[in-house]
Design an enzyme around this catalytic site. Structure first.
Site, mmCIF file in Angstrom:
data_model
loop_
_atom_site.group_PDB
_atom_site.id
_atom_site.type_symbol
_atom_site.label_atom_id
_atom_site.label_comp_id
_atom_site.label_asym_id
_atom_site.label_seq_id
_atom_site.Cartn_x
_atom_site.Cartn_y
_atom_site.Cartn_z
ATOM 1 C CG ASN A 1 -4.425 -0.853 5.491
ATOM 2 O OD1 ASN A 1 -3.669 -1.536 5.140
ATOM 3 N ND2 ASN A 1 -3.787 0.366 6.420
ATOM 4 C CE LYS A 2 -5.285 -5.669 9.855
ATOM 5 N NZ LYS A 2 -6.018 -7.079 9.542
ATOM 6 C CG ASP B 1 -5.076 -5.731 3.555
ATOM 7 O OD1 ASP B 1 -4.755 -4.804 4.215
ATOM 8 O OD2 ASP B 1 -4.667 -7.028 3.653
ATOM 9 N NE ARG C 1 -6.577 -13.008 6.413
ATOM 10 C CZ ARG C 1 -5.773 -11.805 6.956
ATOM 11 N NH1 ARG C 1 -4.527 -11.927 6.855
ATOM 12 N NH2 ARG C 1 -6.133 -10.741 7.772
ATOM 13 N NE ARG D 1 0.660 -9.390 8.859
ATOM 14 C CZ ARG D 1 1.526 -8.403 8.393
ATOM 15 N NH1 ARG D 1 2.855 -8.562 8.441
ATOM 16 N NH2 ARG D 1 1.016 -7.156 8.099
ATOM 17 N N GLY D 2 -0.197 -9.993 5.202
ATOM 18 C CA GLY D 2 0.209 -8.837 4.688
ATOM 19 C C GLY D 2 -0.082 -9.035 3.059
#
Ligand SMILES: CSC[C@H]1O[C@H](OP(=O)(O)O)[C@H](O)[C@@H]1O
EC number: 5.3.1.23
Length: 355
Positions: free
Chosen positions: A244-245, A234, A87, A44-45
């Site tokens: 982003n998160k 992201d 994703r 992930r990332g």
């Protein structure tokens, strides 16, 4: 060791689902397996996902049974569709699959030569990521004063990229320059990338830090214990809105309220000039078990209704600057981001001509 790499005609990666307690490599040799590794967050990332998808396209070419160029292109288009669907938010995924497919479509070569060219391009994506992250680390470190207390969200280190990382790469660059900094590490509910991954990385790197509950961040900012907020992304829209998160928006608003600068550290591959603003960025929704469980421990009533968006969008007005490999972009972001993206694409083209 790199987070994701090609070996023995397989894509190998650190299985981040098991960190920090267990360090093991997972390996995949099908496009569907690569898509699953992304979807289920073995890897992930955004930059790490992009490199993994690039290797996925090379794997598709290697496994294709096509005997002619059109047949191989058809298999690559199918692989791109499978990988892109893994994703939705990190644009690095579709950026990487598009880069490999475009190369194949623009290269007049036989099937075997195309296979080799695609593997070389996937390896270039991975190698470039490490160089890009080091360049961003250098540019970002200039923003961090010696002795700073830095608040960081999620994981943006070597585990979120091929190596070195983006926002944490700035922290590592500061360390290499001898700056004495301290990092407040947001645990980052619900997947706990901060507690599980960032804390693990920073302790191994011997960077002074404290792990905090996400809800402690506001208190630290109000009481003058945070000098700068830094995170990854992201997807960044053309106007500088940052996806982003989940939790990033809240951090950025409170930082602005307290006069604290906010920087997103973003390779240009994460900038999506096709989207005018953040309202157009698809936000991934993940399963309820990420919220109702911590590991095997259930923390909520059975059948509780859950809503679990994995990302949020921070409007550009809350972002002080966006650190890219081409330098720091400041408002008006529409111009500065385009300039950075064009410079990066010219660099990639020039390097491909040298090969
Ligand atoms: C440089 S990593 C970018 C970004 O990716 C992470 O999301 P996830 O762990 O769900 O892949 C997080 O949003 C990072 O900031």
């Amino acid at each position: 060791m790199r987070t994701v790499f090609w070996e023995d005609n397989k894509v190998k990666m650190i299985d981040q689902r098991l960190l920090p307690g267990t360090f093991v490599l997972a390996e995949f040799d099908t496009v569907e397996g690569i898509a699953r590794s992304i979807r289920e967050m073995y890897v992930r990332g955004a930059p790490a996902i992009g490199a993994t998808a690039a290797f996925g396209m090379a794997l598709a070419a290697l496994r294709s049974q096509a005997t002619d160029r059109e047949g191989l292109l058809a298999d690559l288009r199918a692989a791109k569709a499978t990988l892109d669907a893994a994703r939705p938010t990190a644009v690095n995924l579709s950026w990487a699959t598009a880069r490999l497919l475009t190369l194949a479509e623009q290269t007049q070569a036989d099937v075997d030569a195309l296979r080799q060219a695609l593997l070389a391009e996937a390896q270039a994506v991975a190698d470039e990521d490490v160089e890009i992250n080091r360049r961003m680390g250098f540019h970002g470190a200039e923003l961090i004063p010696d002795g700073a207390n830095v608040l960081h969200h999620c994981n943006t280190g070597a585990l979120a990229a091929v190596d070195f990382g983006t926002a944490l790469g700035v922290i590592y660059a500061c360390q290499e320059q001898g700056k004495r900094i301290h990092v407040w590490v947001d645990e980052t509910r619900p997947r706990l990338q901060g507690a599980r991954l960032t804390a693990w990385e920073l302790m191994r790197a011997e960077v002074p830090m404290h792990l905090i509950a996400d809800n402690a961040a506001g208190h630290l900012m109000r009481t003058g214990q945070v000098d700068v907020v830094i995170f990854g992304a992201d997807r960044v829209a053309a106007n500088g809105d940052v996806a982003n998160k989940i939790g990033t928006y809240k951090l950025s608003v409170v930082a602005k309220e307290n006069g604290i600068p906010v920087y997103a550290v973003v390779p240009t591959s994460t900038i999506d000039l096709n989207l005018p603003d953040g309202d157009h960025i698809p936000i991934e929704e993940r399963g309820p078990e990420e919220v109702t469980h911590i590991g095997e421990t259930v923390i909520a009533p059975e059948n509780v209704p859950v809503y679990n968006p994995a990302f949020d969008v921070t409007p550009h007005r809350y972002i002080t600057g966006i650190v890219t490999e081409e330098g720091v972009c400041y408002p008006p972001f529409t111009q500065s981001l385009r300039k950075a993206k064009e410079a990066a694409e010219a660099r990639i083209a020039a390097r491909r001509r040298q090969r």
